[in-house]
Scaffold this motif. Structure first.
Motif, PDB file in Angstrom:
ATOM      1  N   VAL A 118      -3.683 -10.419  15.362  1.00  0.00           N
ATOM      2  CA  VAL A 118      -2.848  -9.495  15.612  1.00  0.00           C
ATOM      3  C   VAL A 118      -3.679  -8.139  15.327  1.00  0.00           C
ATOM      4  CG1 VAL A 118      -0.803 -10.672  14.964  1.00  0.00           C
ATOM      5  CG2 VAL A 118      -1.517  -9.004  13.414  1.00  0.00           C
ATOM      6  N   PRO A 119      -3.269  -7.150  16.174  1.00  0.00           N
ATOM      7  CA  PRO A 119      -3.902  -5.787  16.228  1.00  0.00           C
ATOM      8  C   PRO A 119      -3.344  -5.052  14.825  1.00  0.00           C
ATOM      9  CG  PRO A 119      -2.945  -6.216  18.450  1.00  0.00           C
ATOM     10  CD  PRO A 119      -2.466  -7.412  17.471  1.00  0.00           C
ATOM     11  N   PRO A 120      -4.213  -4.133  14.572  1.00  0.00           N
ATOM     12  CA  PRO A 120      -4.003  -3.310  13.076  1.00  0.00           C
ATOM     13  C   PRO A 120      -2.383  -2.847  13.179  1.00  0.00           C
ATOM     14  CG  PRO A 120      -5.875  -2.846  13.831  1.00  0.00           C
ATOM     15  CD  PRO A 120      -5.537  -3.537  14.946  1.00  0.00           C
ATOM     16  N   LEU A 121      -1.849  -1.981  14.316  1.00  0.00           N
ATOM     17  CA  LEU A 121      -0.682  -1.551  14.157  1.00  0.00           C
ATOM     18  C   LEU A 121       0.503  -2.480  14.279  1.00  0.00           C
ATOM     19  CD1 LEU A 121      -1.303   1.948  15.740  1.00  0.00           C
ATOM     20  CD2 LEU A 121      -1.494   1.399  13.581  1.00  0.00           C
ATOM     21  N   ARG A 122       0.213  -3.551  15.058  1.00  0.00           N
ATOM     22  CA  ARG A 122       1.115  -4.651  15.198  1.00  0.00           C
ATOM     23  C   ARG A 122       1.194  -5.318  13.608  1.00  0.00           C
ATOM     24  NH1 ARG A 122       2.705  -8.937  18.315  1.00  0.00           N
ATOM     25  NH2 ARG A 122       4.513 -10.180  17.322  1.00  0.00           N
ATOM     26  N   TYR A 123       0.458  -5.417  12.951  1.00  0.00           N
ATOM     27  CA  TYR A 123       0.410  -5.879  11.491  1.00  0.00           C
ATOM     28  C   TYR A 123       1.282  -4.884  10.622  1.00  0.00           C
ATOM     29  CZ  TYR A 123      -1.003  -7.371   6.857  1.00  0.00           C
ATOM     30  OH  TYR A 123      -1.030  -7.653   5.386  1.00  0.00           O
ATOM     31  N   VAL A 124       1.067  -3.497  10.939  1.00  0.00           N
ATOM     32  CA  VAL A 124       1.692  -2.864  10.127  1.00  0.00           C
ATOM     33  C   VAL A 124       3.424  -2.983  10.388  1.00  0.00           C
ATOM     34  CG1 VAL A 124       2.136  -0.190   9.703  1.00  0.00           C
ATOM     35  CG2 VAL A 124      -0.158  -0.850   9.950  1.00  0.00           C
ATOM     36  N   ALA A 125       3.465  -2.923  11.629  1.00  0.00           N
ATOM     37  CA  ALA A 125       5.149  -3.156  12.134  1.00  0.00           C
ATOM     38  C   ALA A 125       5.478  -4.509  11.398  1.00  0.00           C
ATOM     39  CB  ALA A 125       5.084  -3.168  13.500  1.00  0.00           C
ATOM     40  N   GLU A 126       4.847  -5.586  11.522  1.00  0.00           N
ATOM     41  CA  GLU A 126       5.388  -6.721  10.929  1.00  0.00           C
ATOM     42  C   GLU A 126       5.500  -6.602   9.579  1.00  0.00           C
ATOM     43  OE1 GLU A 126       2.732  -9.795  12.016  1.00  0.00           O
ATOM     44  OE2 GLU A 126       3.499  -9.953  14.298  1.00  0.00           O
ATOM     45  N   LEU A 127       4.890  -5.714   8.846  1.00  0.00           N
ATOM     46  CA  LEU A 127       4.825  -5.837   7.393  1.00  0.00           C
ATOM     47  C   LEU A 127       6.109  -5.017   7.003  1.00  0.00           C
ATOM     48  CD1 LEU A 127       3.845  -6.340   4.553  1.00  0.00           C
ATOM     49  CD2 LEU A 127       2.300  -4.422   4.693  1.00  0.00           C
ATOM     50  N   ARG A 128       6.285  -3.892   7.669  1.00  0.00           N
ATOM     51  CA  ARG A 128       7.394  -3.013   7.340  1.00  0.00           C
ATOM     52  C   ARG A 128       8.687  -3.833   7.808  1.00  0.00           C
ATOM     53  NH1 ARG A 128       5.296   2.479  10.582  1.00  0.00           N
ATOM     54  NH2 ARG A 128       4.156   3.426   8.975  1.00  0.00           N
ATOM     55  N   MET A 129       8.647  -4.546   8.829  1.00  0.00           N
ATOM     56  CA  MET A 129      10.028  -5.325   9.200  1.00  0.00           C
ATOM     57  C   MET A 129      10.278  -6.516   7.923  1.00  0.00           C
ATOM     58  SD  MET A 129      11.471  -4.011  11.680  1.00  0.00           S
ATOM     59  CE  MET A 129      10.729  -2.373  11.286  1.00  0.00           C
ATOM     60  N   GLN A 130       9.009  -7.061   7.509  1.00  0.00           N
ATOM     61  CA  GLN A 130       9.291  -8.089   6.302  1.00  0.00           C
ATOM     62  C   GLN A 130       9.928  -7.405   5.198  1.00  0.00           C
ATOM     63  OE1 GLN A 130       6.309 -11.116   5.856  1.00  0.00           O
ATOM     64  NE2 GLN A 130       6.033 -10.337   3.671  1.00  0.00           N
ATOM     65  N   ARG A 131       9.237  -6.206   5.050  1.00  0.00           N
ATOM     66  CA  ARG A 131       9.945  -5.495   3.648  1.00  0.00           C
ATOM     67  C   ARG A 131      11.225  -4.928   3.954  1.00  0.00           C
ATOM     68  NH1 ARG A 131       5.469  -3.330   0.998  1.00  0.00           N
ATOM     69  NH2 ARG A 131       4.040  -4.960   0.705  1.00  0.00           N
ATOM     70  N   ALA A 132      11.750  -4.602   5.300  1.00  0.00           N
ATOM     71  CA  ALA A 132      13.005  -4.104   5.546  1.00  0.00           C
ATOM     72  C   ALA A 132      14.025  -5.383   5.463  1.00  0.00           C
ATOM     73  CB  ALA A 132      13.020  -3.666   7.002  1.00  0.00           C
ATOM     74  N   ALA A 133      13.663  -6.394   5.878  1.00  0.00           N
ATOM     75  CA  ALA A 133      14.416  -7.816   5.874  1.00  0.00           C
ATOM     76  C   ALA A 133      14.821  -8.094   4.296  1.00  0.00           C
ATOM     77  CB  ALA A 133      13.644  -8.841   6.559  1.00  0.00           C
ATOM     78  N   GLU A 134      13.773  -7.747   3.560  1.00  0.00           N
ATOM     79  CA  GLU A 134      13.948  -8.255   1.981  1.00  0.00           C
ATOM     80  C   GLU A 134      15.145  -7.184   1.561  1.00  0.00           C
ATOM     81  OE1 GLU A 134      10.178  -8.119   0.591  1.00  0.00           O
ATOM     82  OE2 GLU A 134       9.771 -10.354   1.094  1.00  0.00           O
ATOM     83  N   LEU A 135      14.882  -5.855   1.887  1.00  0.00           N
ATOM     84  CA  LEU A 135      15.723  -4.781   1.190  1.00  0.00           C
ATOM     85  C   LEU A 135      17.181  -4.942   1.840  1.00  0.00           C
ATOM     86  CD1 LEU A 135      13.274  -2.032   1.580  1.00  0.00           C
ATOM     87  CD2 LEU A 135      14.125  -2.905  -0.540  1.00  0.00           C
ATOM     88  N   LEU A 136      17.418  -5.365   3.180  1.00  0.00           N
ATOM     89  CA  LEU A 136      18.568  -5.419   3.721  1.00  0.00           C
ATOM     90  C   LEU A 136      19.368  -6.639   3.021  1.00  0.00           C
ATOM     91  CD1 LEU A 136      17.675  -4.702   7.484  1.00  0.00           C
ATOM     92  CD2 LEU A 136      19.294  -3.358   5.771  1.00  0.00           C
ATOM     93  N   ALA A 137      18.499  -7.861   3.048  1.00  0.00           N
ATOM     94  CA  ALA A 137      18.998  -8.809   2.240  1.00  0.00           C
ATOM     95  C   ALA A 137      19.618  -8.989   1.203  1.00  0.00           C
ATOM     96  CB  ALA A 137      18.459 -10.313   2.668  1.00  0.00           C
TER      97      ALA A 137
END
Length: 288
Positions: A213-232
């Motif tokens: 994946v491109p670099p900024l797509r990776y950044v976005a995916e990592l942020r969403m992964q962290r956000a999902a953990e915080l929300l859950a």
């Protein structure tokens, strides 16, 4: 493993097995420590902020390569799935004498080996199994056996980590480490390329080849992964979660989260709790 054994391995100081229903946690990283998650879900907190999720079978080495660095407080915390009965969690921990010029010098302060890599490393898997068996039956003889396994455990961990690092572009790995340490930073491809010591085009090409994946797509995916953990797993407001993962407004975060997962953050939180197990955003690759 020979390369690591030729270098000075720090002396194993103590070994322990902790188990019980969550939530609970252990301080870690000073002196250097190595942890094996046998059962349950954990996360690593650094100076009170969550930085890494750790699952069953994972191995994490903390406190390496910290000579001259500002001291940081590390803690491994065990968490229970939202809305589910608290199943017991189990953690094996080993501590080592601090040796500034030994085998741990030059490593990242946090070395994380996912369960898949541990399973593929037959030597490391065997030592972990022996250590778990020794700690499951408390006695003087079993304690001596467990202590005798501390240096092989560290040596095999370093060997496994080194093999993974050799197979991964080290300059891309440097950029990944920065992203994972500061996912909320305002990353650009240019800034990451400078950190990696590459031109923008060369960095983008190598990153895509390594990660898919491109670099900024990776950044976005990592942020969403962290956000999902915080929300859950918590009751923080959406604005707080948004700020934690690098969004200036709750609206921008909600729009990005829905685009990535197909659900609004509030709906995701309600569903994950009603189902008793948090939805997992597809994982991104850890830095070598």
């Amino acid at each position: 493993m020979a390369d690591e054994m030729e270098r000075q391995l720090p002396r194993g100081v103590a070994v322990s097995r902790r188990h019980g229903a969550p939530p609970w946690g252990v301080s870690a990283g000073d002196p250097p420590s190595l942890h094996v998650v046998v059962q349950g879900s954990f996360f690593l907190a650094q100076d009170g902020a969550r930085v890494l999720g750790i699952e069953p079978g994972d191995v994490v080495l903390l406190g390496a390569g910290t000579r001259g660095a500002a001291p940081r407080e590390h803690c491994l915390r065990c968490v229970a799935p939202s809305g589910a009965a608290s199943a017991p969690a189990e953690l094996l921990s080993a501590t080592y004498a601090a040796e500034p010029d030994g085998a741990l010098a030059g490593l990242a302060p946090v070395v994380h080996l996912p369960a898949g890599e541990v399973r593929r490393a037959q030597g490391l898997s065997a030592v972990v199994s022996l250590l778990r068996a020794a700690l499951a039956e408390p006695s003087a003889g079993q304690e001596r056996l467990a202590r005798s396994l501390l240096e092989p455990l560290l040596a095999y961990t370093l060997h496994c980590h080194g093999r993974a690092a050799r197979a991964f572009d080290r300059r891309v790995a440097r950029a990944l480490q920065l992203i994972q340490e500061k996912p909320a930073a305002r990353w650009t491809v240019e800034a990451l390329a400078r950190a990696a010591g590459l031109s923008r085009a060369a960095f983008a090409r190598r990153f895509l080849a390594e990660l898919g994946v491109p670099p900024l797509r990776y950044v976005a995916e990592l942020r969403m992964q962290r956000a999902a953990e915080l929300l859950a797993e918590g009751d923080r407001s959406l604005a707080s979660v948004a700020a934690e993962v690098g969004y200036d407004s709750e609206f921008a975060f909600s729009r990005a989260f829905k685009r990535h997962t197909g659900e609004a953050p509030g709906a995701f939180r309600r569903r994950s709790r009603s189902q008793g197990a948090p939805f997992r955003v597809p994982p991104v690759r850890a830095a070598a």
